[in-house]
Design a protein around this motif. Structure first.
Motif, PDB file in Angstrom:
ATOM      1  N   ARG A 194       0.847  -1.187   0.000  1.00 52.44           N
ATOM      2  CA  ARG A 194       0.000   0.000   0.000  1.00 52.44           C
ATOM      3  C   ARG A 194       0.888   1.244   0.000  1.00 52.44           C
ATOM      4  N   ARG A 195       0.519   2.216  -0.831  1.00 50.25           N
ATOM      5  CA  ARG A 195       1.343   3.414  -0.953  1.00 50.25           C
ATOM      6  C   ARG A 195       1.459   4.171   0.353  1.00 50.25           C
ATOM      7  N   GLU A 196       0.386   4.220   1.130  1.00 53.16           N
ATOM      8  CA  GLU A 196       0.469   4.972   2.382  1.00 53.16           C
ATOM      9  C   GLU A 196       1.511   4.375   3.317  1.00 53.16           C
ATOM     10  N   VAL A 197       1.694   3.045   3.239  1.00 56.56           N
ATOM     11  CA  VAL A 197       2.693   2.371   4.080  1.00 56.56           C
ATOM     12  C   VAL A 197       4.101   2.664   3.566  1.00 56.56           C
ATOM     13  N   LEU A 198       4.306   2.506   2.256  1.00 54.35           N
ATOM     14  CA  LEU A 198       5.616   2.752   1.656  1.00 54.35           C
ATOM     15  C   LEU A 198       6.032   4.216   1.809  1.00 54.35           C
ATOM     16  N   ASP A 199       5.123   5.134   1.483  1.00 54.35           N
ATOM     17  CA  ASP A 199       5.453   6.559   1.523  1.00 54.35           C
ATOM     18  C   ASP A 199       5.835   7.008   2.927  1.00 54.35           C
ATOM     19  N   SER A 200       5.072   6.539   3.914  1.00 54.77           N
ATOM     20  CA  SER A 200       5.355   6.905   5.301  1.00 54.77           C
ATOM     21  C   SER A 200       6.735   6.424   5.724  1.00 54.77           C
ATOM     22  N   PHE A 201       7.084   5.194   5.330  1.00 53.46           N
ATOM     23  CA  PHE A 201       8.395   4.640   5.667  1.00 53.46           C
ATOM     24  C   PHE A 201       9.516   5.460   5.031  1.00 53.46           C
ATOM     25  N   LEU A 202       9.381   5.790   3.750  1.00 52.17           N
ATOM     26  CA  LEU A 202      10.436   6.527   3.050  1.00 52.17           C
ATOM     27  C   LEU A 202      10.601   7.937   3.611  1.00 52.17           C
ATOM     28  N   ARG A 203       9.490   8.581   3.990  1.00 52.24           N
ATOM     29  CA  ARG A 203       9.589   9.924   4.587  1.00 52.24           C
ATOM     30  C   ARG A 203      10.298   9.880   5.932  1.00 52.24           C
ATOM     31  N   ARG A 204       9.926   8.891   6.751  1.00 53.84           N
ATOM     32  CA  ARG A 204      10.572   8.776   8.072  1.00 53.84           C
ATOM     33  C   ARG A 204      12.067   8.558   7.922  1.00 53.84           C
ATOM     34  N   ARG A 205      12.450   7.739   6.943  1.00 54.50           N
ATOM     35  CA  ARG A 205      13.874   7.464   6.758  1.00 54.50           C
ATOM     36  C   ARG A 205      14.626   8.704   6.290  1.00 54.50           C
ATOM     37  N   ALA A 206      14.008   9.479   5.387  1.00 52.97           N
ATOM     38  CA  ALA A 206      14.634  10.731   4.949  1.00 52.97           C
ATOM     39  C   ALA A 206      14.813  11.673   6.137  1.00 52.97           C
ATOM     40  N   GLU A 207      13.807  11.719   7.008  1.00 55.19           N
ATOM     41  CA  GLU A 207      13.882  12.578   8.191  1.00 55.19           C
ATOM     42  C   GLU A 207      14.973  12.104   9.146  1.00 55.19           C
ATOM     43  N   GLN A 208      15.096  10.798   9.313  1.00 49.64           N
ATOM     44  CA  GLN A 208      16.141  10.249  10.187  1.00 49.64           C
ATOM     45  C   GLN A 208      17.539  10.605   9.687  1.00 49.64           C
ATOM     46  N   HIS A 209      17.677  10.766   8.374  1.00 47.08           N
ATOM     47  CA  HIS A 209      18.985  11.111   7.800  1.00 47.08           C
ATOM     48  C   HIS A 209      19.238  12.609   7.784  1.00 47.08           C
ATOM     49  N   GLY A 210      18.267  13.396   8.260  1.00 45.85           N
ATOM     50  CA  GLY A 210      18.529  14.823   8.396  1.00 45.85           C
ATOM     51  C   GLY A 210      17.629  15.759   7.617  1.00 45.85           C
ATOM     52  N   ALA A 211      16.739  15.229   6.771  1.00 46.27           N
ATOM     53  CA  ALA A 211      15.820  16.111   6.052  1.00 46.27           C
ATOM     54  C   ALA A 211      14.789  16.684   7.019  1.00 46.27           C
ATOM     55  N   LYS A 212      14.438  17.956   6.843  1.00 45.73           N
ATOM     56  CA  LYS A 212      13.417  18.602   7.671  1.00 45.73           C
ATOM     57  C   LYS A 212      12.068  18.425   6.982  1.00 45.73           C
ATOM     58  N   VAL A 213      11.190  17.603   7.566  1.00 40.03           N
ATOM     59  CA  VAL A 213       9.876  17.360   6.973  1.00 40.03           C
ATOM     60  C   VAL A 213       8.921  18.466   7.388  1.00 40.03           C
ATOM     61  N   VAL A 214       8.339  19.126   6.397  1.00 44.71           N
ATOM     62  CA  VAL A 214       7.405  20.227   6.639  1.00 44.71           C
ATOM     63  C   VAL A 214       6.009  19.757   6.255  1.00 44.71           C
ATOM     64  N   ARG A 215       5.105  19.689   7.239  1.00 45.63           N
ATOM     65  CA  ARG A 215       3.716  19.317   6.973  1.00 45.63           C
ATOM     66  C   ARG A 215       2.968  20.564   6.536  1.00 45.63           C
ATOM     67  N   GLY A 216       2.793  20.710   5.258  1.00 44.89           N
ATOM     68  CA  GLY A 216       2.129  21.911   4.782  1.00 44.89           C
ATOM     69  C   GLY A 216       1.859  21.843   3.295  1.00 44.89           C
ATOM     70  N   LEU A 217       0.988  22.722   2.828  1.00 48.16           N
ATOM     71  CA  LEU A 217       0.624  22.799   1.415  1.00 48.16           C
ATOM     72  C   LEU A 217       1.360  23.960   0.770  1.00 48.16           C
ATOM     73  N   VAL A 218       2.169  23.650  -0.232  1.00 46.74           N
ATOM     74  CA  VAL A 218       2.857  24.703  -0.989  1.00 46.74           C
ATOM     75  C   VAL A 218       1.840  25.418  -1.861  1.00 46.74           C
ATOM     76  N   THR A 219       1.727  26.727  -1.697  1.00 41.62           N
ATOM     77  CA  THR A 219       0.719  27.500  -2.425  1.00 41.62           C
ATOM     78  C   THR A 219       1.297  28.304  -3.578  1.00 41.62           C
TER      79      THR A 219
END
Length: 454
Positions: free
Chosen positions: A131-156
């Motif tokens: 399921r994409r929601e499972v894969l996407d969540s895992f990949l985002r968490r891993r990017a964040e663990q490596h130092g990416a700053k995850v911003v929860r927001g809508l680019v306008t």
């Protein structure tokens, strides 16, 4: 009334005025102050393409902002099949896989069924369904663990640089607040309706529409699909694509797609459900989904210091409609290219750097694959006679092995010359039996085109 906003921006040696037309502020001038700092990159979109780009950038020492508007729980509409090589190449934990498909059936318009993979898949080979929601969540968490700053927001809105070295300004909303961030480079991984593509003037492309329903089946019916996926072809399920039944952890995804008759997508969905009625009887629809699928790469994929990856760039294959692997791969290649040319974020980059280190390398690696699958779709998906020919050809063991070699490991398989000649003869015989010689092949320029296909 005017006021001054001080935005710290890296890699500039002089303070310079930066004009903004933002409706959020009464100011029209921002002063950019130089500091000794790393290159800053905004990755817009937190799917496989964006997360893979952000991970590569963060690992390479680049300050990275990964924008994702959806929460962890939001399901992404997608068939969810990924090739075996992606598990190893992207270190995807096996626990994320809902089903290991070791058998496929392809069903013709006349309901001729061909088992695809039972004899040709090797012992440890399978197609992963997740399921994409499972894969996407895992990949985002891993990017964040490596130092990416995850911003929860809508680019306008994205403000473009006024000079070759001035920054991009990313406007976004989060928790009902309007904010902005200043960056040097933008990676657009925000899907077929990409806001980044619009901002950079990347041009339009034709989109198909995919429609699917997640259906929870009774236990006995779900057992039938334990390790089985099905593909259906025919005018009743799609005039230019196929219908599918893909198994997930506790349900099946039943869907179809089309580019030439998007207004009739619900009729085609009724068609695929009618074809599988007996197999899904007693099932309950738990989710209905639809999403656009790009049909070809955008005219422009790099402009200035902005690059497109994944669906935003148009990296979805014809014939199979596969996009997850190519999204993740393009994101990683783009991220690694930025790290490489910026020397780990120490130097500013330019359009030529992105074209040379990302775009050229991508096209060199995958251009022929995309063209080959485009040709396959044009030959075999045009009418029911051609689809009957496709299913008949899929019954040949050699065709199956070559197909799986190419799909599972993402490279055009090297065939046996004698078997290739035999397959060519079988193909011509199949076309004759299906009465399509001279009807569907007239667009091929000469016999060499047919040989390329084979």
């Amino acid at each position: 009334m005017a006021s001054n906003l001080q935005l710290l921006h890296p890699l500039h040696s002089l303070s310079l005025p930066f004009k903004t037309t933002s409706k959020n502020f009464t100011v029209s001038t921002i002063t950019i102050t130089t500091i000794e700092c790393k290159l800053r990159v905004a990755v817009i979109g937190g799917g496989p393409a964006g997360s893979s780009a952000a991970e590569a950038l963060a690992l390479g020492g680049v300050e990275t902002f990964l924008f994702e508007r959806n929460s962890h729980e939001v399901a992404k509409p997608c068939g969810g099949a990924i090739p075996l090589c992606m598990l190893h190449e992207f270190d995807i934990p096996i626990e994320l896989v809902d089903r290991k498909v070791t058998q496929m059936k392809i069903i013709s318009p006349s309901n001729l069924e061909v088992d695809f993979g039972t004899k040709t898949l090797k012992k440890n080979e399978f197609i992963s369904m997740l399921r994409r929601e499972v894969l996407d969540s895992f990949l985002r968490r891993r990017a964040e663990q490596h130092g990416a700053k995850v911003v929860r927001g809508l680019v306008t809105r994205i403000e473009l640089p006024l000079t070759w070295s001035s920054p991009y300004v990313i406007h976004f909303t989060t928790n009902n607040e309007r904010k902005m961030v200043v960056v040097d480079v933008v990676v657009g991984a925000d899907g077929a309706n990409s806001r980044v593509a619009k901002a950079m003037g990347a041009g339009d492309y034709t989109c198909a529409i995919a429609f699917q329903e997640r259906i929870k089946l009774p236990e006995d019916k779900m057992g039938y699909y334990e390790n089985l996926a099905e593909m259906y072809v025919g005018d009743d399920v799609s005039p230019d694509f196929y219908g599918w039944v893909f198994p997930k952890t506790d349900h099946v995804a039943v869907g179809t797609g089309t580019v030439v008759s998007r207004q009739d997508i619900k009729a085609f969905q009724r068609g695929i459900k009618a074809r599988v009625k007996r197999k899904i009887e007693g099932g309950r629809v738990i989710k209905v989904e639809a999403h656009p699928i790009p049909e070809h790469p955008r005219p422009i994929r790099v402009r200035g210091r902005a690059a497109l990856v994944g669906d935003a760039a148009g990296y979805v294959t014809k014939c199979s409609g596969e996009g997850i692997y190519f999204a993740a791969k393009s994101g990683r290649m783009c991220g690694e290219a930025i790290v490489r040319v910026s020397d780990g974020g120490r130097n500013m980059i330019c359009e030529e750097d992105l074209k040379r280190e990302y775009l050229k390398k991508w096209d060199d690696k995958y251009f022929l694959t995309f063209k080959f699958l485009d040709l396959l779709q044009r030959v075999f998906y045009g009418n029911n006679a051609a689809r009957e020919a496709l299913v008949e050809l899929c019954g040949h063991e050699y065709v199956q092995r070559m197909t799986f070699e190419s799909y599972l490991y993402k490279k055009l398989a090297e065939g046996d010359r004698c078997k290739d000649v035999k397959m060519a003869m079988n193909t011509v015989g199949t076309f004759i039996r299906c009465n399509i010689i001279g009807k569907r092949m007239e667009f091929l320029d000469n016999q060499n085109d047919l040989l390329k296909l084979l």
